[in-house]
Design an enzyme around this catalytic site. Structure first.
Site, short mmCIF file in Angstrom:
data_model
loop_
_atom_site.label_atom_id
_atom_site.label_comp_id
_atom_site.label_asym_id
_atom_site.label_seq_id
_atom_site.Cartn_x
_atom_site.Cartn_y
_atom_site.Cartn_z
N ASP A 1 -6.90 10.57 12.74
CA ASP A 1 -7.05 10.28 11.37
C ASP A 1 -7.74 9.00 10.91
OD1 ASP A 1 -6.56 10.96 8.57
OD2 ASP A 1 -4.80 9.60 8.42
N GLY B 1 0.68 5.33 1.61
CA GLY B 1 0.23 6.36 2.37
C GLY B 1 0.75 7.74 2.09
N GLY B 2 0.36 8.75 2.64
CA GLY B 2 0.80 10.27 2.32
C GLY B 2 2.40 10.02 2.79
N MET B 3 3.04 9.40 3.72
CA MET B 3 4.28 9.56 4.24
C MET B 3 5.23 8.51 3.57
SD MET B 3 4.00 10.54 8.20
CE MET B 3 5.71 11.03 8.35
N VAL C 1 4.29 1.00 1.95
CA VAL C 1 4.07 -0.08 2.85
C VAL C 1 4.29 -1.27 1.94
CG1 VAL C 1 2.68 -1.47 4.47
CG2 VAL C 1 2.39 0.99 4.41
N GLY D 1 0.81 -1.39 -0.03
CA GLY D 1 0.09 -0.24 -0.10
C GLY D 1 0.99 1.28 -0.05
N LYS E 1 6.93 -0.06 6.76
CA LYS E 1 6.47 1.29 6.22
C LYS E 1 7.53 2.01 5.99
CE LYS E 1 3.19 5.14 7.06
NZ LYS E 1 2.20 5.61 7.96
#
Length: 178
Positions: free
Chosen positions: A150, A35-37, A40, A33, A55
């Site tokens: 979040d 994400g914003g940062m 993963v 996956g 991550k």
């Protein structure tokens, strides 16, 4: 192989040839996956001989000290929580300019995708079970003084047995340190 990863540095998007790269004691297997940062990955822990999720902070963000501090803060907060409805965080590491978090590998899919695939929604019993599990996970998070900040369907993963786990403490806030 040299450098901080075996192969080119990870950038903002997943490289096409990520399989087999190494970071710390982990061999990256597949992108799980984004994400914003960071990305993963499904990874193999060569020391403990088991699969985990890794991550990795995006390389374009790793030069920003505030972003790195937030990334480190994610594990410091998440490690305070031990609950069946919260993704378990194992470790934080750095290799060269990259920071990474190792965590429990989750199966299934996030509730955002589940609801997109089922526009009519989940059956009543499954929906109620998911809601109660999310509430239970949130209670455990709040009990140790953390505000998740979040909570959304993309940050709740439901496995094939119907177990829901909360993920992503990237913008969580420690209420006890204020």
């Amino acid at each position: 192989a040299g450098g901080f990863l075996s192969g080119p540095a990870l950038g903002p998007a997943a490289p096409p040839d990520f399989e087999g790269r190494r970071i710390g004691p982990y061999r990256l297997l597949a992108v799980a996956g984004e994400g914003g940062m960071g990305l993963v990955y499904r990874a193999y822990d060569r020391l403990l001989e088991e699969e985990v999720a890794i991550k990795v902070l995006r390389t374009d963000l790793s030069a920003n000290p505030d972003t790195v501090r937030r990334f480190r803060g994610e594990i410091k907060l998440a490690r305070k929580v031990s609950h069946p409805n919260v993704c378990r965080i194992h470790d934080y590491g750095e290799q060269g300019p990259l920071g990474y978090i190792s965590m429990e590998i989750l199966t299934g899919q996030d509730l955002q995708k589940t609801l997109k695939d089922n526009p009519q929604g989940l059956p009543e019993g499954e929906a109620l079970s998911a809601i109660l599990q999310i509430a239970s996970g949130l209670q455990a998070i709040h009990d140790v003084g953390i505000l998740h900040r979040d909570l959304k369907t993309a940050n709740a993963t439901r496995d094939e047995r119907g177990v829901v786990r909360l993920v992503d403490f990237g913008i969580a806030k420690d209420l006890l340190s204020e």
